[in-house]
Design a protein around this motif. Structure first.
Motif, PDB file in Angstrom:
ATOM      1  N   ALA A 440      71.770  35.095  85.002  1.00 39.15           N
ATOM      2  CA  ALA A 440      71.710  35.045  83.542  1.00 39.15           C
ATOM      3  C   ALA A 440      71.064  33.768  83.035  1.00 39.15           C
ATOM      4  O   ALA A 440      70.200  33.797  82.144  1.00 39.15           O
ATOM      5  N   SER A 441      71.470  32.624  83.589  1.00 35.49           N
ATOM      6  CA  SER A 441      70.950  31.347  83.083  1.00 35.49           C
ATOM      7  C   SER A 441      69.475  31.171  83.405  1.00 35.49           C
ATOM      8  O   SER A 441      68.726  30.602  82.600  1.00 35.49           O
ATOM      9  N   MET A 442      69.024  31.678  84.567  1.00 34.37           N
ATOM     10  CA  MET A 442      67.600  31.570  84.892  1.00 34.37           C
ATOM     11  C   MET A 442      66.759  32.456  83.968  1.00 34.37           C
ATOM     12  O   MET A 442      65.675  32.060  83.534  1.00 34.37           O
ATOM     13  N   LEU A 443      67.266  33.662  83.667  1.00 42.95           N
ATOM     14  CA  LEU A 443      66.553  34.524  82.710  1.00 42.95           C
ATOM     15  C   LEU A 443      66.428  33.834  81.353  1.00 42.95           C
ATOM     16  O   LEU A 443      65.356  33.839  80.731  1.00 42.95           O
ATOM     17  N   ASN A 444      67.521  33.247  80.902  1.00 36.44           N
ATOM     18  CA  ASN A 444      67.518  32.550  79.611  1.00 36.44           C
ATOM     19  C   ASN A 444      66.600  31.332  79.641  1.00 36.44           C
ATOM     20  O   ASN A 444      65.866  31.057  78.682  1.00 36.44           O
ATOM     21  N   PHE A 445      66.620  30.608  80.763  1.00 40.96           N
ATOM     22  CA  PHE A 445      65.791  29.401  80.902  1.00 40.96           C
ATOM     23  C   PHE A 445      64.305  29.765  80.889  1.00 40.96           C
ATOM     24  O   PHE A 445      63.497  29.116  80.207  1.00 40.96           O
ATOM     25  N   VAL A 446      63.953  30.815  81.620  1.00 40.71           N
ATOM     26  CA  VAL A 446      62.555  31.259  81.661  1.00 40.71           C
ATOM     27  C   VAL A 446      62.110  31.722  80.274  1.00 40.71           C
ATOM     28  O   VAL A 446      60.973  31.486  79.848  1.00 40.71           O
ATOM     29  N   ARG A 447      63.032  32.363  79.533  1.00 42.61           N
ATOM     30  CA  ARG A 447      62.721  32.801  78.177  1.00 42.61           C
ATOM     31  C   ARG A 447      62.396  31.603  77.278  1.00 42.61           C
ATOM     32  O   ARG A 447      61.504  31.676  76.431  1.00 42.61           O
ATOM     33  N   GLN A 448      63.112  30.495  77.473  1.00 40.37           N
ATOM     34  CA  GLN A 448      62.832  29.281  76.674  1.00 40.37           C
ATOM     35  C   GLN A 448      61.447  28.733  76.996  1.00 40.37           C
ATOM     36  O   GLN A 448      60.713  28.295  76.108  1.00 40.37           O
ATOM     37  N   ILE A 449      61.088  28.774  78.295  1.00 40.26           N
ATOM     38  CA  ILE A 449      59.759  28.293  78.705  1.00 40.26           C
ATOM     39  C   ILE A 449      58.672  29.176  78.090  1.00 40.26           C
ATOM     40  O   ILE A 449      57.648  28.682  77.579  1.00 40.26           O
ATOM     41  N   PHE A 452      58.769  28.391  74.116  1.00 40.58           N
ATOM     42  CA  PHE A 452      58.407  27.051  73.642  1.00 40.58           C
ATOM     43  C   PHE A 452      57.374  26.352  74.537  1.00 40.58           C
ATOM     44  O   PHE A 452      56.687  25.444  74.087  1.00 40.58           O
ATOM     45  N   GLY A 453      57.311  26.748  75.821  1.00 45.21           N
ATOM     46  CA  GLY A 453      56.393  26.109  76.749  1.00 45.21           C
ATOM     47  C   GLY A 453      56.953  24.822  77.332  1.00 45.21           C
ATOM     48  O   GLY A 453      57.866  24.214  76.775  1.00 45.21           O
ATOM     49  N   LEU A 454      56.421  24.406  78.475  1.00 49.01           N
ATOM     50  CA  LEU A 454      56.792  23.124  79.073  1.00 49.01           C
ATOM     51  C   LEU A 454      56.227  21.988  78.216  1.00 49.01           C
ATOM     52  O   LEU A 454      55.233  22.173  77.512  1.00 49.01           O
ATOM     53  N   PHE A 455      56.863  20.832  78.295  1.00 49.06           N
ATOM     54  CA  PHE A 455      56.420  19.649  77.545  1.00 49.06           C
ATOM     55  C   PHE A 455      56.428  19.884  76.028  1.00 49.06           C
ATOM     56  O   PHE A 455      55.697  19.222  75.291  1.00 49.06           O
ATOM     57  N   THR A 456      57.233  20.853  75.562  1.00 50.15           N
ATOM     58  CA  THR A 456      57.241  21.110  74.119  1.00 50.15           C
ATOM     59  C   THR A 456      57.673  19.859  73.353  1.00 50.15           C
ATOM     60  O   THR A 456      58.572  19.138  73.775  1.00 50.15           O
ATOM     61  N   LYS A 457      57.021  19.609  72.234  1.00 46.82           N
ATOM     62  CA  LYS A 457      57.268  18.362  71.496  1.00 46.82           C
ATOM     63  C   LYS A 457      58.589  18.363  70.757  1.00 46.82           C
ATOM     64  O   LYS A 457      59.220  17.320  70.589  1.00 46.82           O
ATOM     65  N   CYS A 458      59.025  19.547  70.301  1.00 49.84           N
ATOM     66  CA  CYS A 458      60.213  19.562  69.450  1.00 49.84           C
ATOM     67  C   CYS A 458      60.957  20.888  69.607  1.00 49.84           C
ATOM     68  O   CYS A 458      60.740  21.832  68.840  1.00 49.84           O
ATOM     69  N   PHE A 459      61.829  20.967  70.598  1.00 53.82           N
ATOM     70  CA  PHE A 459      62.583  22.178  70.907  1.00 53.82           C
ATOM     71  C   PHE A 459      63.569  22.520  69.789  1.00 53.82           C
ATOM     72  O   PHE A 459      64.382  21.695  69.394  1.00 53.82           O
ATOM     73  N   GLN A 460      63.465  23.773  69.268  1.00 54.14           N
ATOM     74  CA  GLN A 460      64.350  24.297  68.209  1.00 54.14           C
ATOM     75  C   GLN A 460      64.326  23.454  66.929  1.00 54.14           C
ATOM     76  O   GLN A 460      65.315  23.388  66.198  1.00 54.14           O
TER      77      GLN A 460
END
Length: 466
Positions: A440-449, A452-460
């Motif tokens: 579950a957490s990996m699915l959610n983590f990949v969804r965030q990537i 928002f993408g890696l190195f995102t400047k301002c998450f949420q």
């Protein structure tokens, strides 16, 4: 029974010697400095455990409640709180067993901090040592990363002139100053202040949520998806899995034998903070929390909220030090300067440890989701599965059980009851924590990537007004 008492005394010889040494040198130090800087009592250990156990995760527990629902959120907190206290007890028993055996061999630990991987090495051999070292160091590395991410996430709510990535650069430099704190002895005043800070923040969240009241049309639909359910559960697993530094905190005590119930006492206090705050914020905001992993983001800006933000920033600096200090020790031992008395040399040598932490915090700035990922993949093994398995293997033989320094509590039903508890912990955490939680957490983590993408400047971050 007599041999048990004798060996417990032997396990305490070193600390008594160190205490005498401290007493002899105390005339050269002011009482004020000693009061603030050098601790080793039961109270110091309790403050360290309580302060370290709940930091930025206090702000993400309402997010977990929105994923789990109110009832499951409360049950999981109580359940994992007890389970975490149990495995902390096991680590304590193994530490005392290891130290007793080594001190029979006249090993002197006065200039050496015992760590978890050394306990595994001394009791079970190099393969266990390598496994313990990998999981422990990786967890503490990402634990430090999470504190940096939390710093940037929190400060943004009182100063959004800079984006969260820039704040991560700044706080990475600030947290690097922890290289000058020699050991857990020297966190006395910081642990005390840290606990006051989390206590204020928890009760601020609780009271502010009740004063604010429920938002219009509030919904409490959790749990709705299995992925979200196990992600939330794993964040709570992470919350009560903060005892990756248990051995180092024990070693900083004058009498480590007294640690056995300290973690349970710390957990009980922490529950008085986490249960009311998470429940109140979820009651007030409901499903809105699914898109706001930091509870502070939903509360209106007031002087009280800004105070909570500042206090949590200071506390995250302290928790960064807690997570990073064992990594400093490992690095010092690797390059061969751990026993040097020069604080400046040790501080300089520790700096390379901070650089990868800084870098990872910039790559993965996903405050909230990263907690569950670390919980399922690292905490599950580091502080639940490995200690339970290690305890069972260490005392597998009849002679080991007969000569054990610490025997099982009578209310558990002796060794049979203890082994039953350990087997339950291993199976539950492996299936629910690592298996379902990891998925579950990996699915959610990949969804965030993906979002928002890696190195995102301002998450949420909310969109800026024109």
């Amino acid at each position: 029974m007599a041999s048990e008492k004798v060996e417990t005394v032997i396990a305490g010889n070193y600390v008594e010697m160190e205490r005498d040494e401290q007493g002899n040198s105390s005339s050269a130090k002011s009482k004020f400095s000693k009061l603030l800087w050098h601790g080793g009592s039961v109270y110091d250990a309790w403050f360290s455990c309580s302060s370290n156990q709940v930091a930025q995760v206090l702000l993400t527990l309402p997010y977990s409640f929105s994923q789990l629902g109110m009832l499951s959120g409360i049950i999981f907190q109580l359940f994992y709180g007890l389970m975490g206290s149990w495995t902390a007890y096991l680590i304590c028993v193994l530490y005392i067993e290891y130290r007793t055996r080594k001190e029979r061999e006249k090993v002197d630990f006065r200039n050496h901090v015992i760590q978890w991987f050394e306990v595994l090495d001394g009791l079970l051999g190099k393969h266990w040592r390598n496994i313990g070292l990998f999981f422990n160091c990786t967890f503490l590395l990402f634990g430090s990363v999470i504190q940096l991410i939390a710093c940037a996430s929190n400060i943004y709510y009182i100063n959004d002139n800079l984006d969260k990535r820039t704040w991560t650069y700044i706080f990475g430099a600030c947290c690097a100053t922890t290289v000058f704190i020699p050991s857990f002895h020297n966190y006395r005043i910081w642990s005390f202040l840290g606990l006051l800070m989390t206590t204020y923040t928890a009760w601020y969240l609780t009271i502010a949520s009740f004063i604010h009241g429920q938002v219009e049309g509030v919904k409490h639909s959790g749990p709705t998806k299995m992925v979200l359910y196990f992600t939330g559960a794993t964040n709570i697993l992470y919350t009560f899995g903060g005892h990756a530094v248990t051995v180092e905190i024990m070693h900083a005590m004058w009498k480590p034998q007294k640690f056995k119930l300290i973690y349970l006492g710390a957990t009980i206090y922490v529950l008085t903070l986490t249960l009311p705050s998470a429940s109140a914020v979820y009651w007030a905001f409901g499903d809105m929390l699914l898109n706001h992993s930091n509870a502070l983001s939903l509360l209106p800006r007031t002087g009280f909220r800004d105070t909570a933000v500042v206090l949590m920033l200071i506390h995250q600096f302290i928790t960064f030090g807690f997570a990073c200090t064992p990594l400093y020790f490992v690095w010092e031992k690797f390059i061969g300067i751990h026993e040097t008395k020069s604080l400046f040399k040790r501080a300089l040598a520790r700096l390379p440890v901070v650089i990868p932490i800084w870098f990872l915090a910039i790559i993965f700035p996903f405050f909230g989701p990263i907690n569950s990922t670390v919980g399922s993949l690292l905490v599950s093994f580091t502080v639940y599965i490995i200690p339970a398995l290690a305890h069972m293997v260490t005392f597998a033989s009849a002679s080991a059980r007969e000569n054990a320094v610490e025997r099982p509590p009578k209310f558990l039903g002796g060794w049979a009851g203890l082994y039953s508890m350990n087997i339950f912990v291993v199976v539950w955490v492996f299936v629910v924590g690592f298996g379902f939680g990891g998925w579950a957490s990996m699915l959610n983590f990949v969804r965030q990537i993906d979002t928002f993408g890696l190195f995102t400047k301002c998450f949420q971050c909310p969109p800026r007004k024109a």
